[in-house]
Design a protein around this motif. Structure first.
Motif, PDB file in Angstrom:
ATOM      1  N   GLY A 199     -11.015  12.015 -13.649  1.00 39.99           N
ATOM      2  CA  GLY A 199     -11.056  13.299 -13.343  1.00 39.99           C
ATOM      3  C   GLY A 199     -12.648  13.955 -13.729  1.00 39.99           C
ATOM      4  N   ASN A 202     -14.498  19.984 -14.778  1.00 41.27           N
ATOM      5  CA  ASN A 202     -14.332  21.491 -14.248  1.00 41.27           C
ATOM      6  C   ASN A 202     -13.011  22.198 -14.453  1.00 41.27           C
ATOM      7  OD1 ASN A 202     -13.850  20.160 -12.014  1.00 41.27           O
ATOM      8  ND2 ASN A 202     -15.360  21.674 -10.838  1.00 41.27           N
ATOM      9  N   GLY A 256     -12.027   7.871 -22.329  1.00 41.71           N
ATOM     10  CA  GLY A 256     -13.291   7.178 -22.276  1.00 41.71           C
ATOM     11  C   GLY A 256     -14.164   7.597 -21.081  1.00 41.71           C
ATOM     12  N   GLY A 261     -13.619   3.904 -17.017  1.00 41.38           N
ATOM     13  CA  GLY A 261     -13.381   4.161 -15.656  1.00 41.38           C
ATOM     14  C   GLY A 261     -13.709   2.926 -14.917  1.00 41.38           C
ATOM     15  N   SER A 262     -14.584   2.064 -15.168  1.00 36.79           N
ATOM     16  CA  SER A 262     -14.617   0.840 -14.098  1.00 36.79           C
ATOM     17  C   SER A 262     -13.901   0.051 -14.656  1.00 36.79           C
ATOM     18  CB  SER A 262     -15.969   0.144 -14.375  1.00 36.79           C
ATOM     19  OG  SER A 262     -16.859   0.702 -15.506  1.00 36.79           O
ATOM     20  N   THR A 276     -12.199  12.490  -8.697  1.00 38.44           N
ATOM     21  CA  THR A 276     -12.888  13.621  -8.438  1.00 38.44           C
ATOM     22  C   THR A 276     -14.157  13.535  -9.393  1.00 38.44           C
ATOM     23  OG1 THR A 276     -10.771  14.904  -8.043  1.00 38.44           O
ATOM     24  CG2 THR A 276     -12.697  16.080  -8.701  1.00 38.44           C
ATOM     25  N   GLY A 277     -15.133  13.981  -8.719  1.00 39.93           N
ATOM     26  CA  GLY A 277     -16.635  14.058  -9.168  1.00 39.93           C
ATOM     27  C   GLY A 277     -17.626  14.005  -8.515  1.00 39.93           C
ATOM     28  N   MET A 288     -16.255  -0.295  -6.340  1.00 43.28           N
ATOM     29  CA  MET A 288     -15.487  -1.031  -7.127  1.00 43.28           C
ATOM     30  C   MET A 288     -14.153  -1.155  -6.449  1.00 43.28           C
ATOM     31  SD  MET A 288     -16.301   0.383 -10.890  1.00 43.28           S
ATOM     32  CE  MET A 288     -16.394   1.898 -10.637  1.00 43.28           C
ATOM     33  N   PHE A 438     -24.242  23.280  -9.468  1.00 43.17           N
ATOM     34  CA  PHE A 438     -23.068  23.376 -10.425  1.00 43.17           C
ATOM     35  C   PHE A 438     -23.256  24.367 -11.624  1.00 43.17           C
ATOM     36  CE2 PHE A 438     -19.102  20.823 -11.854  1.00 43.17           C
ATOM     37  CZ  PHE A 438     -18.384  20.991 -10.345  1.00 43.17           C
ATOM     38  N   LEU A 464     -18.381  19.825   2.078  1.00 44.19           N
ATOM     39  CA  LEU A 464     -17.012  20.192   1.342  1.00 44.19           C
ATOM     40  C   LEU A 464     -16.231  21.328   1.947  1.00 44.19           C
ATOM     41  CD1 LEU A 464     -14.732  19.235  -0.820  1.00 44.19           C
ATOM     42  CD2 LEU A 464     -16.180  20.363  -2.604  1.00 44.19           C
TER      43      LEU A 464
END
Ligand code: NAD
Length: 539
Positions: A199, A202, A256, A261-262, A276-277, A288, A438, A464
C-alpha cells in the motif's frame, strides 16, 4: 513462531474528551459525506498525544513482536505536530516467510468455504469497522495528517467495499458449454492462493480494505505491507477480520519498506501482487512479479485533466475543481490537477476558485472544522513547495497559496502544513503541468476548442482519471469517449463508489479495484471438458 502476541495498547498522554457539532452545510451532499460532517460523538485522541507501543505486525491470528531483527528501527511521525509517534521495525526474510506460510495455511481452509460462509465473516468485519469507525479514523488522522472528516469517509469506504465484496462472494460462478454428442465443458472460477498487497501512504486503511475485500471474497488469503510512513491502521483491519471469525492467517500485516516489499514479491508461495503506489515502484513490482510469472494489479500515479466548458454550471464546476485538487491535502492519485477552462469563462472561474481556496480552513486535522490538515512528511512538504517554486521560475503565476503555513495552535508549530495553491498562466510544457506533484497545487490553463483541449488533455504518459463539466450531454459523452483515462467523471470529480471499477490507462496501472470486474483480478478460470461418449483415438 518468533514473536509474542500482545493486545492493543495505545498510551495516550493528556487524553481529552470533547465533542464538536458541525454546522449544517447549505449545498447537497452524498449521504456518507453528510454523516461524516455531522458527526456529534466524543473524541478520545488529540494531536500531539498518541504514542503507539504495540507491535504493528500481525500473523497467525495475532499481533507479533519481532525478536532478533537486525534492521534499525525507523521513526514514524505525526504530520500534524512533527512528533515521533512510534518506532517501526522492518520485517526481514524470516518474518516474511512466516507471514506467507500463515497465509498459506489459512488459504487451505478459507478457499474451501462456501461463498455464503465467507460472506458472513466479511459482513461481521464490516459491522466491527462501523463500530470502531471513530477510533480507526482518529488513528488514521494522527498517522497521515488528513482531516478527521475525510478519514471517516475513508473508513466508510473500507466498510462499504467489504460489504460489497461479501455480496460478490456468493456469486462466483463459471460457464456451461455444450459440445457435440452430449459432451460438455464447464468453467470454475477459483482463487489464486496467497496474494500480496502493498500500500501507499495516502489512504492506508482504505487501501488495505480495497485490496483484501475482493481477494478474500474469492477465497484467497493475503499478506499486506503498508507504507512505512503510515504503518498504524492496517493492523486494526487484521484484528477486525480475526474477531469476525476469519481463520488464523487469512489477513496478515508485515511492516517494512523496499526490502520487505521485494521479499514479498519474490516469495515463491505468493501467487499475486496487488500494488498501490508510484509509477517507478510499480515498474519494479511488475519486473519482480514477472520472474515468478505472477499476475499484478498496479494502481499507480496520475496527472489527470479536468475540462470545464463554457456552458458548465459554474458553481458546480468550481466545487468540482476544488474536490479534484484539495482532498487529502492534494495527495490523491486521481486528482484532476490539470484544469483546462474555456477562455470565455476563465476570469469568473479563477476569481471564484481563488476565493474559495483562500477560505479553506487549515489546521489541527483532528478538529471537525478543519478542511485541510498536514502533508504526510517533511520531505514531501518540501518537495511540493519545490514544485511551486519551480512553477514560478517557469512563468506560472501564483494566484494564491503555495507557502508553508504555521497554525496558531503552538503544538502544531512543527507540523507539515502549507496553503493550498492555485497556479494561473500555466502552459503545457511546465513541470507543474507535466509531473505528478501529489500536493495541494492546482494548475489552470485556458482552451478554445474541443479538439484542441482533447489533444492537450491526452498528451501525457499517464491516464488514471479525467473529468468534464458541461451541460451539453452529447459533448460530455463524446469528450469522455476520446479521453485516454480509466476513471472518468461527468459533472463531478473524485467520487469513488465501491460498486464501480477504479483504475488507470497507460502508465497509471494495470487491472482494476472495486466493482464486479475485480473478481477477475483475484481469481483464475479452470476449464473442465467432460466426455460423454467414447474416446476417438488416433493411435
Ligand atoms: P511508493 O511507490 O514510494 O511506495 C508504495 C509502496 O511500495 C510502499 O509500501 C513502499 O514501501 C513500497 N515499495 C517501495 N519500493 C518497493 C520495492 N522496490 N519493492 C516492493 N515494495 C516497494 O509510493 P508512495 O509514495 O507511498 O505513494 C504515492 C504514490 O502512490 C503516488 O504516485 C500516487 O499517485 C500513488 N497512488 C496511486 C493510487 C491508485 O489507486 N492509482 C492510490 C494511492 C496512491
Amino acid at each position: 513462531m518468533a514473536g509474542v502476541i500482545r493486545k492493543l495498547q495505545i498510551c495516550c498522554k493528556g487524553r481529552s474528551k470533547y465533542s464538536v457539532r458541525m454546522p449544517q452545510l447549505s449545498f447537497h451532499l452524498a449521504p456518507g459525506l453528510r454523516a461524516a460532517l455531522n458527526w456529534t460523538g466524543t473524541r478520545s485522541a488529540s494531536s500531539g498525544t498518541l504514542q503507539i507501543k504495540d507491535s504493528l505486525n500481525f500473523w497467525c491470528g495475532g499481533r507479533v513482536n519481532l525478536k532478533d531483527v537486525k534492521s534499525k528501527p525507523e521513526p514514524v511521525y505525526e504530520p500534524a505536530t512533527g512528533r515521533v509517534m512510534c518506532q517501526l521495525q522492518a520485517c526481514g526474510a524470516a518474518e516474511v516467510d512466516i507471514a506467507v506460510r500463515s497465509a498459506s495455511a489459512a488459504f487451505t481452509v478459507w478457499s474451501k468455504l462456501a461463498g455464503m460462509e465467507r460472506a458472513r465473516v466479511m459482513l461481521e468485519a464490516a459491522r466491527l469497522i462501523e463500530k470502531r469507525r471513530e477510533e480507526i479514523a482518529e488513528l488514521e488522522v494522527v498517522n497521515n495528517g488528513k482531516s478527521i472528516t475525510e478519514a471517516r469517509l475513508d473508513v466508510d469506504s473500507a466498510r462499504l467495499c467489504i460489504e460489497y465484496f461479501a455480496g460478490q462472494a456468493t456469486t462466483l460462478s463459471g460457464q456451461h458449454v455444450q459440445l457435440p454428442g452430449g459432451s460438455f465443458a464447464y468453467t470454475r472460477r477459483e482463487p489464486l492462493g496467497v496474494c500480496v498487497g502493498i500500500g501507499a501512504w495516502n489512504y492506508p486503511f482504505q487501501i488495505a480494505a480495497w485490496k483484501s475485500a475482493p481477494a478474500i471474497a474469492c477465497g484467497n488469503s493475503m499478506v499486506f505491507k503498508p507504507s512505512p510512513v503510515t504503518p498504524v491502521t492496517a493492523v486494526l483491519l487484521a484484528e477486525i477480520y480475526s474477531q469476525a471469525g476469519a481463520p488464523e492467517g487469512l489477513f496478515n500485516v508485515v511492516q517494512g519498506g523496499v526490502e520487505t516489499g521485494s521479499q514479498l514479491c519474490h516469495h515463491p508461495t505468493v501467487a499475486k501482487v496487488s500494488f498501490t503506489g508510484s509509477v517507478p515502484t510499480g515498474k519494479k513490482i511488475m519486473e519482480m512479479a514477472s520472474r515468478g510469472v505472477k499476475p499484478v494489479t498496479l494502481e499507480l500515479g496520475g496527472k489527470s485533466p479536468l475540462i470545464i466548458f463554457e456552458d458548465s454550471d459554474l458553481e458546480n464546476a468550481v466545487r468540482g475543481a476544488l474536490m479534484a485538487n484539495f482532498l487529502s491535502q492534494g495527495q490523491v492519485c486521481s486528482n484532476g490537477t490539470r484544469v483546462y477552462v474555456h477562455s470565455s469563462i476563465l476570469p469568473q472561474f479563477l476569481k471564484e476558485v481563488v476565493r474559495r481556496t483562500k477560505a479553506i480552513q487549515i489546521g489541527d486535522p483532528l478538529l471537525d472544522e478543519t478542511r485541510m490538515g498536514a502533508l504526510v512528511s517533511k520531505p514531501h512538504l518540501d518537495k511540493v513547495l519545490g514544485y511551486v517554486n519551480q512553477a514560478k521560475k517557469e512563468g506560472a503565476r501564483v494566484l494564491c497559496g503555495g507557502e508553508p503555513f504555521t497554525p496558531a495552535d503552538t503544538k502544531l508549530k512543527d507540523g507539515y502544513y502549507m496553503t493550498p495553491c492555485v497556479l494561473g498562466s500555466c502552459t503545457d510544457d511546465m513541470t507543474c503541468v507535466r509531473e505528478e506533484i501529489f500536493g495541494p497545487v492546482m494548475s489552470v490553463m485556458s482552451f478554445d476548442t474541443e479538439e484542441e483541449v482533447l489533444r492537450r488533455a491526452n498528451d501525457s504518459t499517464l491516464g488514471l482519471a479525467a473529468g468534464v463539466f458541461t451541460k451539453d450531454v452529447k459533448r460530455a459523452h463524446r469528450v469522455i469517449e476520446n479521453l485516454q483515462a480509466g476513471s472518468c467523471f461527468i459533472n463531478n470529480y473524485n467520487i469513488t463508489p465501491v460498486e464501480v471499477p477504479f483504475g488507470g490507462y497507460k502508465a497509471s496501472g494495470i487491472g482494476r479495484e472495486n466493482g464486479q470486474v475485480t473478481i477477475e483480478f483475484y481469481s483464475q478460470l479452470k476449464t473442465v471438458i467432460v466426455e460423454m461418449g467414447d474416446v476417438d483415438s488416433l493411435f
